[in-house]
Design a protein around this motif. Structure first.
Motif, mmCIF file in Angstrom:
data_model
loop_
_atom_site.group_PDB
_atom_site.id
_atom_site.type_symbol
_atom_site.label_atom_id
_atom_site.label_comp_id
_atom_site.label_asym_id
_atom_site.label_seq_id
_atom_site.Cartn_x
_atom_site.Cartn_y
_atom_site.Cartn_z
ATOM 1 N N SER A 2 1.165 -1.184 0.031
ATOM 2 C CA SER A 2 -0.495 -0.367 -0.129
ATOM 3 C C SER A 2 1.384 0.857 0.183
ATOM 4 C CB SER A 2 -1.161 0.367 1.021
ATOM 5 O OG SER A 2 -2.113 -1.136 0.727
ATOM 6 N N GLU A 21 -3.638 4.253 -0.994
ATOM 7 C CA GLU A 21 -3.925 3.366 -1.872
ATOM 8 C C GLU A 21 -3.464 1.869 -1.127
ATOM 9 O OE1 GLU A 21 -3.672 4.428 -6.247
ATOM 10 O OE2 GLU A 21 -1.710 5.502 -5.243
ATOM 11 N N THR A 22 -4.920 0.970 -1.116
ATOM 12 C CA THR A 22 -4.583 -0.559 -0.304
ATOM 13 C C THR A 22 -4.115 -1.122 -1.668
ATOM 14 O OG1 THR A 22 -7.164 -0.594 0.140
ATOM 15 C CG2 THR A 22 -5.906 0.862 1.515
ATOM 16 N N ASP A 23 -3.715 -2.684 -0.915
ATOM 17 C CA ASP A 23 -3.888 -4.086 -1.354
ATOM 18 C C ASP A 23 -4.113 -5.132 -1.178
ATOM 19 O OD1 ASP A 23 -1.994 -4.146 0.560
ATOM 20 O OD2 ASP A 23 -0.309 -5.070 -1.049
ATOM 21 N N PRO A 28 -7.428 -3.748 -4.804
ATOM 22 C CA PRO A 28 -6.902 -2.551 -4.962
ATOM 23 C C PRO A 28 -8.118 -1.328 -4.126
ATOM 24 C CG PRO A 28 -6.921 -2.882 -7.154
ATOM 25 C CD PRO A 28 -6.698 -4.268 -6.384
ATOM 26 N N LYS A 29 -7.873 -1.037 -3.489
ATOM 27 C CA LYS A 29 -8.716 0.146 -2.794
ATOM 28 C C LYS A 29 -8.484 1.838 -2.720
ATOM 29 C CE LYS A 29 -12.439 -2.346 -2.898
ATOM 30 N NZ LYS A 29 -13.085 -2.183 -3.671
ATOM 31 N N LYS A 30 -9.186 3.184 -2.860
ATOM 32 C CA LYS A 30 -8.122 4.054 -2.836
ATOM 33 C C LYS A 30 -8.968 4.716 -2.075
ATOM 34 C CE LYS A 30 -6.999 4.580 -7.408
ATOM 35 N NZ LYS A 30 -6.908 5.496 -8.736
ATOM 36 N N GLU A 58 -13.115 7.439 -9.052
ATOM 37 C CA GLU A 58 -12.242 5.940 -8.126
ATOM 38 C C GLU A 58 -12.801 5.828 -6.711
ATOM 39 O OE1 GLU A 58 -9.604 5.533 -12.170
ATOM 40 O OE2 GLU A 58 -8.894 6.512 -9.806
#
Length: 469
Positions: A2, A21-23, A28-30, A58
């Motif tokens: 992230s 921004e995560t993993d 993936p999420k923002k 997004e």
């Protein structure tokens, strides 16, 4: 892995925005931490007008630390451009956002109306406001409020917890546990840390565990003057103004600073040390916020409320009988017929708009006038020019001589000073990575050096820099 990207309030005080921004396992999420308005000169206007682009559609969630516009003022623009996800904040912040964002939209509409009249006369293309009241309504509908200490699940496996920052009503330190590289990484954002000496707010909470810390550095280069000394100077300025026969103008932020100034005026009044017979709170937004503070007084410092003796009723007439709240334009204009003996508290806090400008027009050229600066003045603002000793300033298109005496009282600050910032940073265990935000370069460099002396390494990021979590 992230990542964290710095999109605002880097090497400057306003415009707070950080993209995470995560993993995590869910893909993936923002997440957007803060969505603040830039405040200052033309560069700030250009930054505010810059589109969010694809980011608005997004984003999966937004987190807001508190209601000051430099942390939240672009939320309706984000919604106007397509954001439809949740906006996480405390209850106090949600209540303040309703007041502040509506006020911001109203002022923008008026400014654009005047601007477009000029543009029509000069055959220039018309402009639009950053957002309108309808955008504010949609923004407020997306807000989800949470109490301090309650874990909140965010998209992508992240977890949010708010802690009391002691800055203004609802202000929070933000703790985020973010999945990164198969592990959970803890990101802590200080928000705006409160000054333990200031009244009404509780002391900022300490946090002990983090991998990455974003820390504000607004007053990273100095400590505030002790409050008792500041109060004595304030009382002396008011006495001088009384003897000179002039008015006292106090540009004050509607949230926090106004309520603190009213508190101290009340104490002086009941001690028999306030010679003025009229105190005007000349800001519709500050009036609404002051009324909100009374409704939410259970969230304030109980010992301070005992001093005012308003814990039961919250009636402003009880603690400052000479206070007059001027809601209408006509009431505000009538104040300018008073040539002496009045204390006028009006926005905007950095003198970059609002009713204080009109009072400057009628009072700045008078040697008997006292201007009391009680809050931080960002570079490029009218307030900063006054603090820096300008002999003349432009007010409503007219150059005015500054004959009034200008007093800067830093002890009223609702921000932590350098010693408090170092103390807060020193509570963390296991040496997290520190990044200094929300400060002008000189203040950040001074704090960076002071932290280093305390054995804490801190970096000063630039705009657009990305770091792994």
């Amino acid at each position: 892995m992230s990542t964290l990207t710095f999109q605002g309030a880097v090497k400057e005080v306003t415009g707070s925005r950080y993209l995470i921004e995560t993993d995590g396992d869910g893909g993936p999420k923002k997440l957007l931490l803060e969505c603040g308005l830039h405040q200052g000169g033309s560069d700030a206007d250009e930054a505010n007008a810059r589109p969010f682009g694809r980011l608005a559609g997004e984003l999966d969630a937004v987190v807001i630390s508190h209601g000051h516009l430099d942390h939240s003022g672009l939320l309706p623009k984000l919604v106007r451009e397509g954001y439809r996800g949740p906006i996480h904040c405390t209850r106090g912040t949600r209540d303040l956002l309703e007041i502040m964002l509506q006020d911001a939209a109203f002022i923008m509409a008026k400014d654009v109306e005047w601007e477009n009249k000029w543009r029509k006369r000069n055959n220039k293309p018309l402009v639009e406001p950053l957002y309108e009241l309808g955008d504010v309504a949609r923004t407020l509908a997306l807000c989800e409020s949470h109490p301090y200490g309650q874990p909140v699940n965010l998209p992508g496996g992240a977890t949010l917890v708010f802690r009391d920052a002691g800055h203004i009503l609802g202000s929070a330190i933000v703790e985020l546990a973010v999945p990164s590289g198969g592990r959970s990484k803890r990101l802590v954002f200080s928000g705006d840390l409160g000054n333990p000496s200031s009244v009404l707010m509780r002391d900022p909470g300490k946090v002990y565990e983090a991998d990455v810390v974003l820390m504000e550095s607004t007053y990273g280069d100095r400590d505030h003057r002790p409050l008792d000394e500041t109060l004595e100077e304030f009382a002396e300025v008011l006495e001088q103004a009384h003897k000179a026969g002039g008015n006292v103008l106090i540009p004050a932020f509607a949230v926090g600073r106004t309520q603190e100034i009213l508190y101290h005026l009340s104490v002086l009044y009941h001690e028999g040390r306030l010679r003025q017979q009229m105190v005007f709170l000349d800001s519709p937004m500050a009036i609404k916020v002051t009324e909100l503070y009374h409704r939410a007084r259970k969230a304030l410092d109980a010992d301070d409320l005992k001093v005012l003796n308003v814990a039961a009723s919250g009636d402003t007439r009880q603690y400052l009988p000479i206070l007059r709240m001027t809601r209408t334009v006509e009431e505000s204009m009538a104040i300018n017929r008073i040539h002496g003996g009045a204390i006028v508290i009006a926005g905007a806090g950095m003198c970059n708009g609002g009713r204080i400008i009109h009072h400057f027009r009628y009072n700045l050229a008078r040697p008997s006038t006292r201007v009391v600066i009680v809050g931080f003045q960002a570079d490029g603002t009218l307030g900063r020019s006054l603090v820096d000793g300008a002999e003349q300033v432009k007010v409503l298109g007219e150059m005015l001589p500054v004959k009034a005496k200008v007093h800067t009282l830093g002890g009223f600050s609702a921000h932590a000073g350098q010693t408090e910032l170092i103390g807060w940073a020193g509570a963390f265990r296991h040496s997290p990575r520190f990044y200094l935000v929300h400060g002008e370069p000189g203040a950040q460099q001074a704090l960076q050096a002071a932290l280093a002396e305390a054995g804490i390494a801190a970096e000063i990021p630039g705009y657009g820099d990305s770091v792994p979590l």
